[in-house]
Enzyme design. Structure first.
Site, short mmCIF file in Angstrom:
data_model
loop_
_atom_site.label_atom_id
_atom_site.label_comp_id
_atom_site.label_asym_id
_atom_site.label_seq_id
_atom_site.Cartn_x
_atom_site.Cartn_y
_atom_site.Cartn_z
N LYS B 76 -3.63 0.15 -4.85
CA LYS B 76 -2.40 -0.49 -5.51
C LYS B 76 -2.63 -1.87 -5.18
CE LYS B 76 2.56 -0.37 -4.29
NZ LYS B 76 3.66 0.21 -3.66
N SER B 151 7.52 1.88 -6.08
CA SER B 151 6.84 0.89 -6.91
C SER B 151 5.40 1.10 -7.04
CB SER B 151 7.01 -0.27 -6.02
OG SER B 151 6.28 0.18 -4.57
N SER B 175 8.14 4.92 -2.51
CA SER B 175 7.37 4.04 -3.49
C SER B 175 6.20 4.95 -3.69
CB SER B 175 6.87 2.67 -2.94
OG SER B 175 7.92 1.95 -3.30
#
Lengths: 95, 484
Positions: B76, B151, B175
């Site tokens: 990420k 997210s 997330s």
């Protein structure tokens, strides 16, 4: 609690955030809605409840007072917006 | 090769069926072919990946390979990667090349994992749909018109579309788990402190936790084993040994007590999602687990408390972005105040701005007791609810998300509706507990996730509980047709 445009402008100043004038009413609406959601907390009786700052109620460790970081000024300044002679440049603060 | 799990790829590499270079090329080709439809990547590091793959192959020849050596992964774009852009999905860091590796990145590098690139995410990890990213939304591989969740939406979509066998994510209010659920993969948020936060760009420091995302619980166990551990550079890192998460996966589930919180099956839960979750729970009974209804009476207070604590911590953490040392700087600032305010105003998008403003307000003079202190007291009530439940049960189960993936654009202008997507995940972060989402079926053609919540440091139990289900079912093996 509901926030008006003047209050949003004040909070934005505290946060050092420039918001375009035309966006202020929308932020005022959103922030008021969020604070309304947050106000649901008031339904809970929390008298005498100890606040929880850390999920595991741990205390922060202390490290020994020794130098652990090498000097990497040039490495870190390579990504700075504006530097000169090893210094970070910002607009003149004192006239 | 792309249909194989990490465990299978690891075995294939060990048996010499293919090299890491071949494997890495195969995944890079898939990224090149499919990413334009998905927008799951912000940066692809093809050359560095191939170099790392060749190094992994040499390491294997020297007989120094571990289970992840030569296995492709993605990070990420919240984890700092030395020499590679680390944008956090924000204009503020659009041109930020990290000067060091995050501990998680360093650990996975040391294990020999091969980074293919950095994945798309909601700006500064603030969002539940991946629509707040500067780089545009990620599309859900099961239906490109739908959000992947957020997210960590880029990581979830990349794993679901078989562009990578595994990924890292971070979870502050759901997330990792919510996008894992919406994309039909397995994702684990560890206990707070289990995985180092060093080099992971901070959102809400008392809630943020990194974790693995992959197709199966077994793969998450392999990744977590490499990611977890004490880090003196993170002052809240837990100083306790990391167990071998793969060692106990195959034990039977006999006697496991699963608690079903009645608050997680009530109003707000989509009927079709509820049905799929009930079927998964019935499968657990067949596997030898016992289920009992429990109550987490303060559940409804989790979202209100979170939207004080997370914005308050975010307003403090994001104060560092001032346009001076790194990050976005506005053109021609007329004075220092102008430099700060315009750099920040231009650098942050609307959702980040909203949360900074809410946090600044909540922490401003005169409001502390009514907001932050009250929220921290509620946090204690929520945590006590869980501790009472764990005296009675081993694991708590329920839906990960109240709905399946929703349409792109559907909730983006309505923050409150968006916030409700995390109704079942947020309490877990407030309490600091580990939580895992695994795919357990489909509703309206879209994946449904089951959330398992464990007591502190019970990651092994969660992985075991999920693994046994995955041994008996094949939901985790289903691939979206367009990316099979």
């Amino acid at each position: 609690m509901s926030l008006g445009p003047a209050e949003v402008a004040k909070i934005a100043h505290l946060a050092r955030l420039a918001i375009r004038d035309e966006d202020v009413p929308a932020y005022a609406r959103n922030l008021s809605a969020i604070l309304e959601l947050v106000a649901q907390m008031n339904a809970a009786d929390t008298a005498g409840v100890a606040p929880m700052a850390h999920p595991l109620d741990m205390t922060q460790r202390l490290r020994s007072d020794a130098v652990t970081e090498p000097d990497q000024r040039e490495h870190f300044q390579a990504i700075a917006p504006q530097v000169e002679a090893g210094l970070y440049l910002v607009p003149k603060v004192i006239e | 090769m792309h249909e194989k799990t990490i465990a299978q790829l690891s075995a294939g590499l060990a048996a010499g069926e293919f090299s890491s270079e071949e494997l890495t090329r195969a995944f890079l080709e898939r990224v090149e072919r499919f990413n334009p439809q998905l927008n799951a990547f912000i940066t692809v590091t093809a050359e560095a990946a191939l170099a790392r793959a060749r190094a992994a192959d040499q390491r294997r020849h020297r007989d120094e390979a571990g289970p992840l050596t030569g296995v492709p992964i993605v990070h990420k774009d919240i984890f700092c990667t030395e020499g590679v852009r680390t944008s956090c999905g924000s204009r503020m860091l659009d041109r930020f090349v990290a000067p060091y590796d995050a501990t998680v990145v360093e650990k996975l590098n040391t294990a020999g994992a091969v980074m293919l690139g950095k994945t798309n995410m909601d700006e500064f990890a603030m969002g539940s749909s991946n629509e707040t990213s500067l780089y545009g939304p990620v599309h859900n591989p099961w239906d490109l018109a739908m959000v992947p969740g957020g997210s960590s939406g880029g990581s979830a979509a990349a794993v679901a579309a078989r562009l990578t066998p595994g990924a890292t994510g971070t979870d502050t209010g759901g997330s990792i788990r919510q996008p894992a659920a919406l994309c039909g993969i397995t994702g684990l948020k560890p206990t707070y402190g289990r995985v180092s936060r060093w080099g992971m760009i901070a959102y809400a420091s008392s809630l943020d936790q990194g974790g693995p995302m992959a197709r199966s619980a077994e793969d998450c166990a392999l990744l977590l084993g490499a990611m977890a551990g004490f880090d003196p550079r993170d002052s809240t890192s837990a100083d306790r040994p990391v167990p071998d998460y793969t060692a106990l996966l195959d034990r039977p589930l006999d006697g496991l007590k699963i608690g079903l919180p009645k608050e997680y099956f009530g109003e707000g839960l989509d009927g079709a999602v509820a049905q799929v979750v009930e079927e998964a729970i019935a499968e657990y009974r067949k596997l030898g687990a016992e289920t009992v209804e429990i109550s987490l009476p303060n559940s409804r207070l989790a979202i209100p408390a979170y939207y004080v604590i997370a914005p308050a911590e975010c307003s403090s953490n994001l104060a560092r972005f001032d346009g001076v040392r790194y990050g976005h700087r506005c053109e021609n600032p007329k004075d220092l105040l102008d430099l700060y305010t315009r750099s920040r105003g231009e650098g942050f998008g609307p959702e980040v701005t909203r949360r900074i403003l809410v946090g600044t307000f909540a922490l401003s003079a005169g409001y502390y007791d009514a907001y932050y202190l009250k929220a921290q007291q509620i946090r204690r009530l929520i945590s006590d609810d869980f501790q009472r439940a764990f005296q009675q049960v081993d694991v708590i189960a329920g839906p990960t998300s109240p709905t399946v993936a929703f349409k792109l654009g559907e909730k983006v202008d309505d923050p409150i509706t968006m916030y409700l997507s995390d109704i079942y995940t947020i309490a877990v972060n407030l309490a600091g507990l580990p939580g895992l989402s695994l795919p357990v079926g489909f509703a309206a053609g879209l994946p449904v996730g089951l959330q398992l919540i464990g007591d502190y440091f019970a990651e092994d139990r969660l992985l075991h509980t999920a693994h046994r289900y995955q041994q008996a079912t094949d939901w985790h093996l289903r691939a979206p047709a367009a990316f099979a």
